[in-house]
Every structure is written in C-alpha cells, then in structure tokens.
Design a protein around this motif. Sequence first.
Motif, PDB file in Angstrom:
ATOM      1  N   ALA A  60       6.050 125.149 -51.262  1.00 56.51           N
ATOM      2  CA  ALA A  60       6.834 125.886 -52.258  1.00 56.51           C
ATOM      3  C   ALA A  60       5.918 126.962 -52.829  1.00 56.51           C
ATOM      4  CB  ALA A  60       7.339 124.965 -53.362  1.00 56.51           C
ATOM      5  N   TYR A  66       8.725 123.282 -58.598  1.00 54.92           N
ATOM      6  CA  TYR A  66       8.890 122.488 -57.389  1.00 54.92           C
ATOM      7  C   TYR A  66       7.530 122.158 -56.791  1.00 54.92           C
ATOM      8  CZ  TYR A  66      13.878 123.588 -57.499  1.00 54.92           C
ATOM      9  OH  TYR A  66      15.199 123.702 -57.872  1.00 54.92           O
ATOM     10  N   ARG A  70       5.918 118.338 -56.351  1.00 56.46           N
ATOM     11  CA  ARG A  70       5.631 117.833 -54.999  1.00 56.46           C
ATOM     12  C   ARG A  70       4.175 117.391 -54.895  1.00 56.46           C
ATOM     13  NH1 ARG A  70       8.943 122.388 -51.383  1.00 56.46           N
ATOM     14  NH2 ARG A  70      10.854 122.213 -52.634  1.00 56.46           N
ATOM     15  N   SER A 146       9.181 116.012 -50.854  1.00 54.17           N
ATOM     16  CA  SER A 146       9.789 117.183 -51.490  1.00 54.17           C
ATOM     17  C   SER A 146      10.823 116.654 -52.481  1.00 54.17           C
ATOM     18  CB  SER A 146      10.425 118.113 -50.455  1.00 54.17           C
ATOM     19  OG  SER A 146      10.846 119.325 -51.069  1.00 54.17           O
ATOM     20  N   GLN A 147      11.633 117.559 -53.035  1.00 52.98           N
ATOM     21  CA  GLN A 147      12.732 117.111 -53.884  1.00 52.98           C
ATOM     22  C   GLN A 147      13.846 116.518 -53.011  1.00 52.98           C
ATOM     23  OE1 GLN A 147      10.875 119.805 -54.738  1.00 52.98           O
ATOM     24  NE2 GLN A 147      10.175 118.878 -56.658  1.00 52.98           N
ATOM     25  N   ASP A 172      12.985 116.288 -59.578  1.00 53.18           N
ATOM     26  CA  ASP A 172      13.743 117.523 -59.419  1.00 53.18           C
ATOM     27  C   ASP A 172      13.768 118.296 -60.734  1.00 53.18           C
ATOM     28  OD1 ASP A 172      15.300 119.479 -58.243  1.00 53.18           O
ATOM     29  OD2 ASP A 172      16.761 118.073 -57.437  1.00 53.18           O
ATOM     30  N   GLY A 178      17.234 124.810 -61.934  1.00 54.76           N
ATOM     31  CA  GLY A 178      17.345 124.658 -60.489  1.00 54.76           C
ATOM     32  C   GLY A 178      18.648 125.137 -59.892  1.00 54.76           C
ATOM     33  N   THR A 181      18.397 127.550 -56.801  1.00 53.68           N
ATOM     34  CA  THR A 181      17.926 126.847 -55.609  1.00 53.68           C
ATOM     35  C   THR A 181      19.011 125.964 -55.029  1.00 53.68           C
ATOM     36  OG1 THR A 181      15.644 126.874 -56.405  1.00 53.68           O
ATOM     37  CG2 THR A 181      16.195 125.239 -54.729  1.00 53.68           C
TER      38      THR A 181
END
Length: 227
Positions: A60, A66, A70, A146-147, A172, A178, A181
Amino acid sequence: MFYRYRRTLRHLFLLGLLLAALLAGLVFYASQHVTAASKARLFNDVSAIPARKVALVLGAKPGNRYFTRRIDAAAALWQAGKVSWLLVSGDNRHKDYNEPAAMRQALMRKGVPSSAIFCDYAGFTTLDSVVRARDVFGEDRIIIVSQAFHNQRAIYLAQHYGIDAIALNAEDLDFQHGKYTQFRERFARVRALLDATLLRRTPHFLGDKVVIDAHAQRGCPAGTGNE
C-alpha cells in the motif's frame, strides 16, 4: 425530423439503461464470487490462524492507514511464531517510489529482523503479488496479510492460479476514511474475475527464482530503495 430525433434519443437512453444494468449485474456477480472464494479462509485473530512458512504482505502507499495496519498485522503474525518469513510485495516501478523497501523498514521498527524479510519489487497488482509468490519465490501455500476486502480478492485469485492461501485480516478503516477504496474495490473485483477466468493474465514480470529459506541470498538487499 423532430420525431426521428426524439426516437433516436429514446433509443440511446434505453441502450444506456441496458448497459448500466449489465454493468451493475457484472459488479454484483464479481463481488459475490470473490466473497464466496474466501469463505472459511479469513482470520481476524493471530492466535487462530494456522501456521505456515511464509506470509505475503500486500503493498500500500507507504505511511497511509492501510499500510500501517498491514505492517502491524504482519509483525504480530511473525512475533506469534505463525510464520518464519515475511514476503513484502509492492510497487517499485519508479525510482522515488518503493513500497517493499518502506514495508521492510516499518517491519524492522516493529522488531522483525531483516533476516526474516524478503522483498518482491514487482508486485504492481494483487495478481502480480500472488502469482509471483509461487512462480518466483516458490511458495504455493501462504498466508496473505491485508484488509479483509483485499484478502478476499487475493484469495480468489490464488485459488484460480492453483495457490493454497489463507489470510489474516488487518484492521480496516471506517466508512468515512475508506469509502473511496471500497468503491474502487467493486471494479477491482470485476477486473479480477476477468483476469482469472477469461484473460488468464500473468504477472508483468517474472525473473530469476528466489528461494525463501535461511540460506538464501537476501530478498531485500541492503541499500535498496528507501533505506
């Protein structure tokens, strides 16, 4: 003349509605398939996820929310002894932009030793990162970090390319931070569906094989990128 003009406009309007309906249907279909692929393969708790040799940490933009979350999840995974190595994969197509090097530095600040980190500098897309984990780094049984929304798509791609993947969900963002995204993710899932089933797209680059083990030449050479 005016009647024909109105008829043409009406036909164009109906065509537009039909195309919009088809697009909405494709977005819904892709979203459902991607979500279904990850059923029983997502974990929110480090203690619950099965141990594997390597975790693939998806890139990212360095420093954003993010990215930070992570890194936190990947570091916790390694510190819990769930993986021996972290493969950080991201974009390094420009000299002044290096996601993997930034990820490596952030992980080291969290206490992960450099010897436990390998870098993939050609993870330009999620597909690239996932498939290169197998074709370049020789790992076809991985944990993805990751998310959740991103993990779902990564697992979907992994399954279509013969890779056994489970995933740890990093924290998240809330809707306010967000929402853009999440909007983009809808169309990213359409692309994933097309790439995996119709186009069978391969990574932009492959390259020399890298073996991930204690005796391997380090996958993140000193002095690279943002170090």
